[in-house]
Scaffold this motif. Structure first.
Motif: not given
Lengths: 149, 165
Positions: B145-162
């Motif tokens: 509500k205070d426009r501050e960011i609540e951080t969640l998951f930071q390690k993001i990757k993409f699966k090889d789609n071939g």
């Protein structure tokens, strides 16, 4: 009646000082706000929005900026690459340039500015091309959306 | 000897400002023409080294990543969001609520989990990039509500789609 036209009249000049002051203030305003880094941003790219996007806290040591159009072609170093495999040569040259400046590959950040309606498969192909030349740090650039909704 | 000190001579001693004003106006016109208001841009950091068989066994994360499958319809819009095999429909809010539950209540334990746990996106080839960014936004955090960011998951990757990575 005789009108004496030869009488010396003082030259009436407007005071230019406030106008010059104002003009200098306007120039200072535009000089401060002008951002030459926008030159490398492509106008053809409409970035997706995100409420969480925020400018990076620190600039990368060396960055490679890749613009992907909606069609999937990539704009890089003033050229358009429709076949992404042709991009490898240009990326390799960029890496050599970074290494001449004593920047390691791991410190090179690839900034991807992809059009919001581009296919994700094309973006992944682009990431794959970068991985082929051993680049592994990516930034997905988005527009900052101020209001959630 | 009489020194003439006429007023007429003093008036002529003013600087000619015309050329300076010309240049100043040219500068002003240049800056006005080149000025453009653009939205601020931000980044999502993704660290994705090329997976190789040699170091897979070393770099394999201890936990299995959270697997998020984003399916596309023929238009490229989101058709279905599947988290660890469970469908969430087309709602990225539902996805955000689900991953917030996986992260647990706020505290040091959540901080540890979101720093270590990976999120793997498996995206359809034709899915629009903006839908993927919406997914990444949903798992990366939210604004309170205070426009501050609540951080969640930071390690993001993409699966090889071939076809790509």
């Amino acid at each position: 009646m005789k009108i004496n036209r030869n009488r010396a009249r003082p030259i009436e000049e407007g005071d230019l000082t406030p106008m010059i002051d104002m003009t200098f203030q306007l120039i200072a305003f535009f000089m401060v706000l002008i951002n030459f880094s926008q030159v490398e941003r492509s106008e053809a790219i409409m970035l997706p929005d995100s409420t969480l996007a925020k400018p990076p806290d620190e600039q990368p040591k060396f960055r490679v900026l890749l613009n992907m159009k909606q069609t999937g072609s990539v704009l890089f170093a003033g050229s358009e690459f429709k076949n992404l495999d042709e991009l490898k040569g240009a990326l390799s040259r960029e890496i050599r340039d970074a290494e001449r400046r004593n920047v390691q590959k791991a410190d090179i950040t690839v900034i991807i500015r992809a059009h919001s309606r581009a296919k994700m498969g094309k973006v992944q192909e682009l990431i794959g091309i970068c991985q082929d030349v051993e680049l592994e740090s990516f930034s997905l650039r988005v527009n900052e959306k101020t209001r959630s909704g | 000897m009489k020194i003439r000190n006429s007023e007429a001579h003093q008036e002529n001693a003013e600087l000619n400002m015309t050329s300076m004003i010309d240049i100043v106006f040219q500068l002003l016109v240049f800056f006005i023409m080149t000025f453009k208001i653009t939205a601020m841009e931000g980044d999502f950091q993704v660290k994705m080294p090329r997976a190789s068989s040699a170091n897979d066994s070393i770099e394999q994360p201890f936990d299995e990543p959270i697997k998020i499958e984003l399916m596309a319809d023929e238009d490229g819009s989101i058709l279905d969001i599947i988290v660890d095999g469970e469908s969430k429909g087309t709602s990225f809010t539902a996805l955000a609520n689900h991953v917030t539950g996986l992260a647990g209540p706020p505290g040091p334990e959540r901080t540890r989990i979101v720093a270590e746990k990976e999120v793997e996106f498996d995206c359809d080839y034709d899915l629009r990039y903006e839908e993927v960014i919406a997914g990444i936004t949903a798992v990366s955090g939210k604004r309170n509500k205070d426009r501050e960011i609540e951080t969640l998951f930071q390690k993001i990757k993409f699966k090889d789609n071939g076809k790509g990575n």
